[in-house]
Design a protein around this motif. Structure first.
Motif, short mmCIF file in Angstrom:
data_model
loop_
_atom_site.label_atom_id
_atom_site.label_comp_id
_atom_site.label_asym_id
_atom_site.label_seq_id
_atom_site.Cartn_x
_atom_site.Cartn_y
_atom_site.Cartn_z
N ARG A 158 0.83 -1.21 0.00
CA ARG A 158 0.00 0.00 0.00
C ARG A 158 0.86 1.26 0.00
N GLY A 159 2.12 1.13 0.41
CA GLY A 159 3.01 2.28 0.46
C GLY A 159 3.83 2.40 -0.80
N ALA A 160 5.00 3.04 -0.69
CA ALA A 160 5.86 3.24 -1.85
C ALA A 160 7.30 2.89 -1.48
N PRO A 161 7.57 1.60 -1.23
CA PRO A 161 8.94 1.24 -0.86
C PRO A 161 9.88 1.46 -2.05
N VAL A 162 10.91 2.24 -1.83
CA VAL A 162 11.85 2.53 -2.93
C VAL A 162 13.13 1.69 -2.83
N ALA A 163 13.21 0.87 -1.80
CA ALA A 163 14.36 -0.05 -1.68
C ALA A 163 13.79 -1.44 -1.37
N PRO A 164 13.21 -2.11 -2.38
CA PRO A 164 12.50 -3.37 -2.13
C PRO A 164 13.38 -4.45 -1.51
N GLU A 165 14.66 -4.50 -1.89
CA GLU A 165 15.53 -5.54 -1.34
C GLU A 165 15.74 -5.33 0.16
N ARG A 166 15.98 -4.09 0.53
CA ARG A 166 16.17 -3.80 1.95
C ARG A 166 14.86 -4.05 2.73
N ALA A 167 13.74 -3.64 2.14
CA ALA A 167 12.46 -3.86 2.81
C ALA A 167 12.22 -5.35 3.00
N GLY A 168 12.55 -6.16 1.99
CA GLY A 168 12.37 -7.60 2.08
C GLY A 168 13.24 -8.20 3.17
N LEU A 169 14.49 -7.76 3.21
CA LEU A 169 15.40 -8.25 4.25
C LEU A 169 14.87 -7.91 5.64
N LEU A 170 14.35 -6.70 5.79
CA LEU A 170 13.82 -6.28 7.09
C LEU A 170 12.56 -7.07 7.46
N VAL A 171 11.72 -7.36 6.47
CA VAL A 171 10.53 -8.17 6.75
C VAL A 171 10.98 -9.53 7.29
N GLY A 172 11.97 -10.15 6.63
CA GLY A 172 12.46 -11.44 7.09
C GLY A 172 13.07 -11.37 8.48
N LEU A 173 13.86 -10.33 8.72
CA LEU A 173 14.51 -10.20 10.04
C LEU A 173 13.46 -10.00 11.14
N ALA A 174 12.50 -9.13 10.87
CA ALA A 174 11.48 -8.83 11.88
C ALA A 174 10.62 -10.05 12.17
N THR A 175 10.12 -10.69 11.11
CA THR A 175 9.21 -11.81 11.34
C THR A 175 9.95 -13.05 11.83
#
Lengths: 175, 223
Positions: free
Chosen positions: B161-178
């Protein structure tokens, strides 16, 4: 109306509330900012497309702007993402963009500094940044760039490819 | 400064966008955080009902290793989840602020567990072998990753729903958080207090989820 941060943020707040007049004013102020910035970054033939692409992205993602934060860094991030995405796609198509280097104008330097693209390139290893500047921004062919940079042709291609990949990863890191 | 020459096609696009503009609610991070907390709570409750609570918790005397592990995973999970949510609101320079860097410090702190575990494994190789071959290690991994997958859903939905401009970093953070939150949930059942066990199996669970997030999530959130 001026395109300063306070004015743009006020217009964006009204736009998020559905004010069509404010939104039209906002787009009208954002378009020349984007045009001036992208002019130094892409081939003239791609300029209009990229500005339109970015305005569409602004429209589709306008809910992602947080009204408690400044507007210009948000616009800059959206613009930079679209720019890098276009470079990446152009790289995939192996399309060498032509570039008409227009002199930096007063005021534009500040905008470019704010958007941070040159600084982003500065974060790449020198060989990769030089290859991207030569091939993607100055519009040299791979053979010309290889001669100018004293790199082999295959090294120029590798540096452009790796540099663009790294650029995409860095897109949200620079100040 | 060069005059901006209006382009009829561009003007037409701006007119069309303005005519079609509808009110939008600025993307709010709090509901997603609430959904994430609810999902985690429900899963942890179900897991405890199925597998049971640690004996020391049942007795009301938690082991220091449990407290250390829980604290580290909680901090890492919350800080990384906050970093994920902030990825939905782009802004040049934002990663140098607040949550943009905090997750790195939390991850570095959490790395002390696998590092300490590795040092102790060299010192006690028999114990290390026993911990590495513990059947419950695979259960730890399986349950942590399952919980991580479910916790990833609200975060990915938020990023889309947002506008992530660094998808790789966002993906890494999703994995780390979850991954951290998944391990935290299983930790309520896990009977082991060994540093070697914690460093190995929890490290693999969080690391595996991080790698999976980095590889899978960018495809789901690119725009």
């Amino acid at each position: 109306m001026t395109s300063d941060e306070a004015t743009l943020a006020r217009l964006m707040r009204s736009s998020q509330a559905g004010d069509a007049v404010a939104y039209r004013q906002l787009l009208g102020l954002a378009a020349p900012l984007l045009m001036r910035w992208f002019r130094r970054k892409v081939a003239p033939a791609d300029l209009d497309d990229l500005v339109q692409d970015t305005l569409l992205a602004v429209h589709q993602r306008r809910a992602s702007w947080d009204p408690s934060r400044p507007f210009l860094p948000w616009l800059a991030a959206i613009a930079r993402y679209r720019w890098v995405d276009r470079l990446r796609r152009a790289s995939v198509r192996n399309h060498d963009a032509l570039f008409d280097d227009i002199a930096v104008e007063s005021g534009e330097a500040a905008l470019i500094g704010r958007l941070g693209c040159d600084r982003l390139l500065a974060l790449l290893p020198p060989a990769q940044a030089a290859a991207i500047r030569a091939v993607k921004i100055e519009g040299l062919s791979v053979i010309e760039a290889a001669g100018q940079l004293r790199q082999s042709e295959s090294m120029v291609k590798v540096n452009v490819h790796r540099g663009l990949k790294r650029l995409a990863a860095l897109v949200d890191e620079d100040v | 400064m060069t005059e901006f020459t209006p382009n009829p096609q561009l003007e037409a696009l701006m007119d069309r966008l303005a005519v079609n503009v509808r009110p939008v609610q600025p993307l709010d991070d709090r509901p997603t955080m609430l959904v994430l907390a609810t999902v985690l709570l429900v899963i942890a409750t179900l897991m405890m009902a199925w597998l049971g609570l640690r004996a020391d918790l049942m007795a009301g005397q938690p082991h220091p290793m449990f407290l250390l592990r829980s604290g580290t995973l909680t901090l890492l999970g919350i800080i990384s989840a906050a970093a994920v949510l902030s990825q939905a609101h782009p802004g040049v320079g934002r990663n140098r602020q607040s949550w943009g860097q905090g997750w790195k410090a939390a991850a570095a702190m959490a790395l002390l567990f696998p590092l300490s575990g590795a040092v102790m494994a060299f010192d006690q190789p028999d114990h290390a072998m026993a911990m590495a071959s513990a059947a419950s290690g695979w259960e730890c991994l399986r349950m942590s990753l399952l919980t991580a997958s479910l916790c990833a859903m609200p975060l990915v939905w938020h990023l889309r729903r947002g506008a992530p401009v660094a998808p790789e970093r966002a993906g890494l953070l999703v994995g780390l958080a979850t991954g951290s939150l998944g391990a935290l949930a299983y930790n309520l059942h896990c009977p082991f207090n060994s540093m070697v066990y914690t460093g190995l199996w929890y490290g693999v669970a969080v690391g595996g989820a991080t790698v999976a997030g980095r590889l899978i999530v960018p495809r789901l959130i690119r725009w």
